[in-house]
Every structure is written in C-alpha cells, then in structure tokens.
Scaffold this motif. Structure first.
Motif, PDB file in Angstrom:
ATOM      1  N   PHE A 208      -3.960   1.319  65.426  1.00  0.00           N
ATOM      2  CA  PHE A 208      -4.582   1.815  64.196  1.00  0.00           C
ATOM      3  C   PHE A 208      -3.530   2.088  63.132  1.00  0.00           C
ATOM      4  O   PHE A 208      -3.713   1.776  61.955  1.00  0.00           O
ATOM      5  N   SER A 213      -5.493  -1.059  54.944  1.00  0.00           N
ATOM      6  CA  SER A 213      -6.794  -0.474  54.601  1.00  0.00           C
ATOM      7  C   SER A 213      -7.964  -1.402  54.930  1.00  0.00           C
ATOM      8  O   SER A 213      -8.976  -0.977  55.472  1.00  0.00           O
ATOM      9  N   ARG A 216      -8.581  -1.497  58.581  1.00  0.00           N
ATOM     10  CA  ARG A 216      -9.186  -0.251  59.056  1.00  0.00           C
ATOM     11  C   ARG A 216     -10.657  -0.181  58.699  1.00  0.00           C
ATOM     12  O   ARG A 216     -11.476   0.303  59.481  1.00  0.00           O
ATOM     13  N   ARG A 217     -10.971  -0.682  57.527  1.00  0.00           N
ATOM     14  CA  ARG A 217     -12.382  -0.700  57.128  1.00  0.00           C
ATOM     15  C   ARG A 217     -13.195  -1.507  58.124  1.00  0.00           C
ATOM     16  O   ARG A 217     -14.270  -1.087  58.554  1.00  0.00           O
ATOM     17  N   TRP A 220     -13.423   0.359  61.498  1.00  0.00           N
ATOM     18  CA  TRP A 220     -14.428   1.427  61.542  1.00  0.00           C
ATOM     19  C   TRP A 220     -15.837   0.859  61.510  1.00  0.00           C
ATOM     20  O   TRP A 220     -16.738   1.361  62.178  1.00  0.00           O
ATOM     21  N   LEU A 299      -9.497  10.190  63.528  1.00  0.00           N
ATOM     22  CA  LEU A 299      -9.647  10.825  62.220  1.00  0.00           C
ATOM     23  C   LEU A 299      -9.333  12.312  62.289  1.00  0.00           C
ATOM     24  O   LEU A 299      -8.639  12.853  61.429  1.00  0.00           O
TER      25      LEU A 299
ATOM     26  N   LEU B  50     -16.211  10.170  48.588  1.00  0.00           N
ATOM     27  CA  LEU B  50     -16.354   9.243  49.710  1.00  0.00           C
ATOM     28  C   LEU B  50     -17.667   8.474  49.627  1.00  0.00           C
ATOM     29  O   LEU B  50     -17.727   7.278  49.899  1.00  0.00           O
ATOM     30  N   PHE B  53     -17.317   5.727  47.096  1.00  0.00           N
ATOM     31  CA  PHE B  53     -16.620   4.562  47.653  1.00  0.00           C
ATOM     32  C   PHE B  53     -17.525   3.794  48.604  1.00  0.00           C
ATOM     33  O   PHE B  53     -17.562   2.574  48.609  1.00  0.00           O
ATOM     34  N   SER B  87      -6.900  12.707  49.436  1.00  0.00           N
ATOM     35  CA  SER B  87      -6.126  11.517  49.083  1.00  0.00           C
ATOM     36  C   SER B  87      -5.229  11.105  50.247  1.00  0.00           C
ATOM     37  O   SER B  87      -4.951   9.931  50.424  1.00  0.00           O
ATOM     38  N   ARG B  88      -4.810  12.066  51.061  1.00  0.00           N
ATOM     39  CA  ARG B  88      -3.987  11.693  52.218  1.00  0.00           C
ATOM     40  C   ARG B  88      -4.823  11.151  53.370  1.00  0.00           C
ATOM     41  O   ARG B  88      -4.300  10.506  54.275  1.00  0.00           O
ATOM     42  N   MET B  89      -6.110  11.476  53.360  1.00  0.00           N
ATOM     43  CA  MET B  89      -6.987  10.986  54.437  1.00  0.00           C
ATOM     44  C   MET B  89      -7.554   9.600  54.145  1.00  0.00           C
ATOM     45  O   MET B  89      -7.985   8.897  55.051  1.00  0.00           O
ATOM     46  N   PRO B  91      -6.391   6.597  53.541  1.00  0.00           N
ATOM     47  CA  PRO B  91      -5.947   5.439  54.317  1.00  0.00           C
ATOM     48  C   PRO B  91      -6.585   5.384  55.703  1.00  0.00           C
ATOM     49  O   PRO B  91      -6.924   4.308  56.182  1.00  0.00           O
ATOM     50  N   ALA B  92      -6.772   6.554  56.331  1.00  0.00           N
ATOM     51  CA  ALA B  92      -7.368   6.566  57.671  1.00  0.00           C
ATOM     52  C   ALA B  92      -8.822   6.118  57.643  1.00  0.00           C
ATOM     53  O   ALA B  92      -9.335   5.549  58.601  1.00  0.00           O
ATOM     54  N   PHE B  93      -9.492   6.370  56.506  1.00  0.00           N
ATOM     55  CA  PHE B  93     -10.888   5.931  56.388  1.00  0.00           C
ATOM     56  C   PHE B  93     -10.974   4.445  56.043  1.00  0.00           C
ATOM     57  O   PHE B  93     -12.058   3.876  56.009  1.00  0.00           O
ATOM     58  N   GLY B  94      -9.841   3.838  55.714  1.00  0.00           N
ATOM     59  CA  GLY B  94      -9.857   2.432  55.330  1.00  0.00           C
ATOM     60  C   GLY B  94     -10.063   2.231  53.836  1.00  0.00           C
ATOM     61  O   GLY B  94     -10.529   1.190  53.398  1.00  0.00           O
ATOM     62  N   ILE B  95      -9.712   3.234  53.054  1.00  0.00           N
ATOM     63  CA  ILE B  95      -9.832   3.127  51.595  1.00  0.00           C
ATOM     64  C   ILE B  95      -8.429   3.207  51.003  1.00  0.00           C
ATOM     65  O   ILE B  95      -7.662   4.125  51.337  1.00  0.00           O
ATOM     66  N   GLU B  96      -8.089   2.246  50.159  1.00  0.00           N
ATOM     67  CA  GLU B  96      -6.744   2.264  49.565  1.00  0.00           C
ATOM     68  C   GLU B  96      -6.592   3.517  48.705  1.00  0.00           C
ATOM     69  O   GLU B  96      -7.391   3.731  47.786  1.00  0.00           O
ATOM     70  N   PRO B  97      -5.577   4.337  48.970  1.00  0.00           N
ATOM     71  CA  PRO B  97      -5.457   5.610  48.255  1.00  0.00           C
ATOM     72  C   PRO B  97      -5.258   5.428  46.755  1.00  0.00           C
ATOM     73  O   PRO B  97      -5.562   6.322  45.970  1.00  0.00           O
TER      74      PRO B  97
END
Lengths: 338, 130
Positions: A208, A213, A216-217, A220, A299, B50, B53, B87-89, B91-97
C-alpha cells in the motif's frame, strides 16, 4: 499470585458483573463471557486466545457497575471511554493484564491446522493438537511491536506470565522473528490481500505504501466492493457508541445511501475514519470483525500515526488529556495552509 | 476536455466578502470554482470535502478568515487542525493531496482572492480531471 478466577470472584464483591472469557470457543479457544456470581466465575479463563476487546460492551452497560478484564491495548479503550465521559471511572473496575506476551491469531491456526483443532495458548508457549509449535509464528500482527504491554489503568493486576515470556521485547526481536518465520515474504499476493493489514510494516502495508493515488483509489474500490454493509466494523468498535443515531444509517443528513456498492461503502469508511480521529486506540477490532477481510486498519493506523506526529497524542493513554481535535494551539499548530 | 468541477467552501465573513470584492472590482478570474457559503471554516466538516471528491470534484478549496480574525474568535483554529489532518490523510484515501487547498483571505483582500482562485484553478487544470 492470584489466578484469574479468584480475582474475578473478588471483584464481583464490588460490581454487578464482570466481563471476561471462558474456554468455550472451537477447540477450547476463549470466548467472551459475563460473570455475575462466584459460581459462574469458576469457568473464567485467561490465555493468549483472549483477543477480543471487551471494552466495546461498557457503553451498553452504563446503568450497571462492571468489572472488565483488559489487556494493555484494551485498557486504552477503557481509558478513552472515561476520557470522553461515556463511562464513569467509579462504576468500572479494571482487571488489568500484564505479561501476556502478545495474543494468538486463532484464524491463522485454523487456516493451517483445521477449524476447531485443540489449542492451548500460554504466555510463553503454544500447543496445537497437543504438539508444541513456534508461538511467534501465530502471534497476531498487531501484537508484534506492541507499545501497550502494561495496562494504562487498572484496579486489580493480573500477572499473566508464567516463567518466561517469549518475544516482542523490542522492535529488533520482532524483525528477527518476522524474518525467521518468513511472515514478511512468504505470503502470496492473494493471501496478503485477504490478510488484514494492521500496520505499515506488514506485507499489505508495504504494498500500500508504494502505491500512488490512482492505484490506491483502485485498491480501495476493489476492497470496498466486497463490503456487505453488515456494520460489524461499527459494532465491534468500542468508540462507535452512537448506536441509534449513527449517521451511516440516517437519511437526513443523507451522507450515505442504502445501496451495497463500493462507493457507499467507501463513504461509510470515510465517515468512520473521520469520526474516530483522535479517538481510535488502534485495537483492530473493526478489521478483525470484518467478514470480508477489508484492511480497515490501514487507514486507522495511518491516521493514528499522523495524529501522533501532528499533535503528539495517543488516544486512551492519559485520562486527563484533551482530545486533539477538541482544542487548538494558536502558535504551535503546524500549518501547510498559505 | 470536460469542464473541471472545483468546489470552494468559503466563510461568510472574510473570504466570501473578499470574493465579492474581487467580483465588484471586476478582477479577472477563472469561472470553474463553484462557491458554497458557510458561516465559518469551523463549519467545514472534513466529510464535506471527502464527499465532494467522492461525487466527482476535481479540486476543493477552503478559505476563511486569517488566524486571529475569526468572526467567532476560534472557529478557524479548530478548522486548521482538522484540515491539516485531512490533507495528510488524503493520499491514504487515494486522493492526490494537491487537489485540496486551504487558505485565508480577508474581506479586504479582493486581489488576493483573485490570485488564489487563478493559481488553484491553474494547478488543477494542469493535473487534469480526477
């Protein structure tokens, strides 16, 4: 040294019921139980298969005085509940467990040795079907590199350790144990995907961490497409205590629809992550409860790590602390805004 | 190329007034940003961003009063923590910061508002659709 039965019996003198375990799961593994009388408490056990975080029951038992057997990690949930004034410190008696040496991933045993195989899981050794095996190999991932071996709060202390406690003394030992057992390398991609990803040192976590990005999208989307909207993640979470008024099930405001699809499931988890910011103690029960193996802790762990970096805060480690998002620091807050 | 969808969450007291000023002064600015007026950046639930997005926004901009100037004294201080975490989270969600930006524009900073919008729109245009 007191055994768990006599401690629970003693605590029962002060409370209405005690939450603990009996050895009534498949193959003698621990199953959560509540004890109301000394006779019932005779059946109490504590061993390394006591994985459940029993703190999840506390908000539902607010009108009673409750004793609870809590491992180090579980005690953080109890502390966080007290911090949020969800439960009353005076109405809960914590039987803290020390010296467990990590708990055992029973599903892993079942995967390799068959469901219901007799398991004897002690603090320093593990017997499957009467034969001793390498305990390290079957430790839960979240127990490797544990930072919460000792309970944060307790009224009674239960020393779980026998003579020797193996492993997880420090990060280096964990690394060696991991490489020796081959856990870090031998998982196939499919196993890695289905295995729960509790922290970034795990195979799935590594995978991961390397994704961009867009990947990752997709990742998920693929993970959430398995979600069946059973809400087990919410029900297993000690910090998800809104219950009847959970916004994941309201139509006003309409944050998520009732559909079972990846988009709705994603919104559901975004809500969960957001609502647990600065509250999640990282116990991993959401992920353990997930029947379709969505690696939810990827997460949660990430968020806990960011919160620790930004605000120096770990949920449930300080009864007096103010949760980081309920306060601010005019000068000290880092700013990436311009 | 399909038109970009940019969402702006603006506080009523500073940035919305600043944007108004930029408009009244006929300052040139791109038109893709759709502005949603909120009482305060403290009202910005990170889930709003979120959700935007998730529903196909290509960029989200949050703007409010400068720290110290909040109409409600401290709303933007809470927002600052929440949005920094968000904003730091991302990238983990798969969204370009880079698709998310938060900033402060006061009611008198019409010119600054025009710059913020131009820069943000340009950045997202360069990145393309999400």
């Amino acid at each position: 040294m007191s055994d768990i039965v006599s401690i629970i019996q003693r605590v029962l003198g002060d409370v209405d019921l005690v939450l603990g375990w009996t050895a009534t799961g498949a193959g003698g593994v621990a199953a959560p139980a509540r004890f109301q009388t000394a006779a019932e408490a005779e059946r109490a056990v504590f061993n390394a298969t006591c994985v459940h975080n029993l703190a999840v029951h506390l908000p539902r038992l607010k009108d009673q005085t409750v004793g609870i057997v809590a491992k180090g990690c579980d005690s953080r949930s109890v502390a966080q509940l007290i911090q949020e004034r969800e439960i009353d410190r005076d109405r809960v008696k914590v039987i803290g467990v020390r010296g467990l040496g990590g708990s055992i991933d029973v599903r892993k045993i079942w995967r390799f040795h068959g469901y219901g195989v007799p398991v004897d899981a002690r603090t320093d050794s593990l017997f499957i079907d009467g034969k001793e095996v390498d305990r390290q190999e079957f430790l839960r991932q979240k127990c490797l590199g544990c930072r919460d071996m000792d309970p944060v709060i307790y009224d009674e202390l239960f020393e779980a350790s026998g003579s020797s406690i193996t492993g997880i003394a420090d990060a280096a030992t964990v690394e060696t144990a991991l490489s020796e057992t081959g856990l870090g390398t031998s998982l196939t991609a499919a196993e890695a995907m289905s295995a729960a990803g509790e922290d970034e040192s795990r195979p799935l976590g590594e995978l991961f961490a390397k994704m961009n990005s867009a990947e990752r999208r997709l990742f998920w989307r693929e993970q959430y497409s398995r979600c069946i909207r059973c809400y087990a993640c919410r029900e297993a979470c000690p910090m998800c205590f809104c219950r009847d008024v959970c916004i994941m099930q309201t139509t006003d405001p309409h944050w998520t629809g009732a559909g079972v699809d990846a988009g709705e499931a994603e919104m559901m988890q975004l809500i969960r992550v957001n609502h647990l910011a600065g509250r999640c103690t990282g116990c991993g029960e959401c992920e353990r409860a997930c029947p379709v193996g969505i690696p939810l802790m990827l997460l949660m762990n990430k968020q806990n790590q960011v919160i620790e970096e930004l605000f120096g805060y770990r949920a449930g480690t300080d009864l007096e602390a103010r949760p980081p998002l309920l306060t601010f620091d005019i000068k000290g807050d880092s700013r990436s805004e311009k | 190329m399909a038109e970009l969808k940019l969402i702006g969450f603006l506080c009523n007291w500073c940035s919305y007034a600043g944007a108004d000023m930029a408009g009244m002064a006929r300052m040139k600015q791109p038109g893709e940003l759709r502005i949603i007026r909120l009482p305060c950046t403290g009202r910005v639930n990170p889930l709003l961003i979120l959700k935007a997005f998730q529903q196909g926004a290509d960029g989200v901009l949050v703007s409010g009063c400068h720290p110290g100037d909040c109409h409600y004294n401290e709303g933007n201080y809470y927002a600052r923590r929440r949005l920094e975490l968000l904003s730091r989270m991302l990238p983990a969600f798969g969204i370009e910061p880079e698709r998310f930006h938060f900033t402060w524009v006061s009611a008198s900073e019409g010119a600054r508002w025009a710059d913020v919008v131009t820069e943000f729109t340009g950045k997202i245009e360069a990145m393309g659709k999400a």
